[in-house]
Design an enzyme around this catalytic site. Structure first.
Site, PDB file in Angstrom:
ATOM      1  N   PRO A 165       0.784  -1.241   0.000  1.00  0.00           N
ATOM      2  CA  PRO A 165       0.000   0.000   0.000  1.00  0.00           C
ATOM      3  C   PRO A 165       0.816   1.292   0.000  1.00  0.00           C
ATOM      4  O   PRO A 165       0.830   2.041   0.991  1.00  0.00           O
ATOM      5  CB  PRO A 165      -0.824  -0.138   1.278  1.00  0.00           C
ATOM      6  CG  PRO A 165       0.079  -0.899   2.199  1.00  0.00           C
ATOM      7  CD  PRO A 165       0.791  -1.890   1.324  1.00  0.00           C
ATOM      8  N   CYS A 166       1.457   1.609  -1.121  1.00  0.00           N
ATOM      9  CA  CYS A 166       2.220   2.860  -1.175  1.00  0.00           C
ATOM     10  C   CYS A 166       1.318   4.092  -1.065  1.00  0.00           C
ATOM     11  O   CYS A 166       1.808   5.185  -0.773  1.00  0.00           O
ATOM     12  CB  CYS A 166       3.076   2.910  -2.438  1.00  0.00           C
ATOM     13  SG  CYS A 166       2.213   2.583  -3.973  1.00  0.00           S
ATOM     14  N   HIS A 167       0.007   3.916  -1.254  1.00  0.00           N
ATOM     15  CA  HIS A 167      -0.910   5.049  -1.054  1.00  0.00           C
ATOM     16  C   HIS A 167      -0.965   5.477   0.408  1.00  0.00           C
ATOM     17  O   HIS A 167      -1.419   6.588   0.704  1.00  0.00           O
ATOM     18  CB  HIS A 167      -2.314   4.704  -1.559  1.00  0.00           C
ATOM     19  CG  HIS A 167      -2.943   3.522  -0.884  1.00  0.00           C
ATOM     20  ND1 HIS A 167      -2.669   2.219  -1.264  1.00  0.00           N
ATOM     21  CD2 HIS A 167      -3.831   3.433   0.147  1.00  0.00           C
ATOM     22  CE1 HIS A 167      -3.378   1.396  -0.501  1.00  0.00           C
ATOM     23  NE2 HIS A 167      -4.075   2.103   0.367  1.00  0.00           N
TER      24      HIS A 167
END
Length: 201
Positions: A165-167
Site C-alpha cells: 500500500p504505497c498510497h
C-alpha cells in the site's frame, strides 16, 4: 470488477505460461493484474490500451516472452479454472467493497530488489489498513533515517500498488505526497480506508 477485452498473447513452450495476466475494472479504473507461480507479481493502474500493452510487453521481456491472458479471470465468481488470478481478483473485489482490510495473497517480489524491496516489504508488513506513515518514518523503520527521498523513489517503483500500500505513505507536514497512479487515485484509496473524507465529486 469485470474483465476487459485485451489483445491475444502468445504463450511460449508447451506448458503453463510463466505469467498470467488480466485487466479488470475497479473503483479506481482498470487494473492489470499479473501473477507467476510464486504469486501476484504486478498491479498496473489505468490499464487501458497503450498502458496495458506496454505492461504486457514489459512482463514478456522480463519473463522470457512466456505470458498468457488468464482464462475466465474476470467472471463474477472466478472458478479454480480461472488460474492464478482468481484469488487476487476475489480479494481486490472485497477490498473495494469495504469487506477486506488485509490482503493474504502470495506475492512474487522478483520485479523489485535491494533497498526498494526492503522498504516495500516493511510497508506491506507494518502499515495496516486505515493507517499512514511518513516517508522519513518509513526510512527510519528500515534503518536509513536520512533516506526519505529514496523511500519516495521506492514508492514510485512499487510493482504491486494497492496490495503493497504505497498510497499509505504521506508527507510529514500533512500533504498526501506523490503517487504513481495519480493523486486522485491516491485520494480515493485513502478515502476508502477512512483516512480522508470521501470526495464530493
Amino acid at each position: 470488477m469485470q474483465a476487459r477485452n485485451a489483445p491475444e498473447t502468445q504463450e511460449t513452450g508447451g506448458g503453463q505460461a510463466a505469467v498470467e495476466w488480466a485487466v479488470v475494472d475497479s473503483a479506481i479504473g482498470p487494473l492489470l493484474l499479473a501473477a507467476t507461480a510464486d504469486g501476484l507479481v504486478n498491479v498496473v493502474f489505468h490499464a487501458d490500451g497503450p498502458v496495458r500493452d506496454k505492461a504486457v510487453a514489459g512482463l514478456a521481456a522480463r519473463f522470457g516472452g512466456s505470458v498468457a491472458q488468464a482464462p475466465d479471470a474476470g467472471s463474477v465468481a472466478p472458478s479454480p479454472d480461472a488460474g492464478r488470478l482468481a484469488e487476487p481478483i476475489r480479494q481486490l473485489r472485497a477490498y473495494f467493497a469495504g469487506e477486506l482490510r488485509a490482503f493474504t495473497l502470495d506475492l512474487d517480489w522478483s520485479l523489485i530488489t535491494g533497498f526498494n524491496r526492503q522498504v516495500l516489504r516493511e510497508l506491506h508488513a507494518g502499515v495496516p489498513y486505515g493507517a499512514v506513515v511518513g516517508y522519513g518514518d518509513l526510512a527510519r523503520r528500515v534503518g536509513q533515517p536520512g533516506a526519505a527521498q529514496a523511500v519516495g523513489m521506492a514508492m514510485g517503483a512499487n510493482p504491486l500498488p494497492v496490495v503493497v500500500p504505497c498510497h499509505r505513505v504521506v508527507e510529514s507536514d500533512g500533504g498526501i505526497g506523490g503517487f504513481g497512479g495519480g493523486l486522485e487515485t491516491k485520494r480515493k484509496l485513502l478515502a476508502l480506508e477512512g483516512v480522508l473524507p470521501e470526495p464530493l465529486f
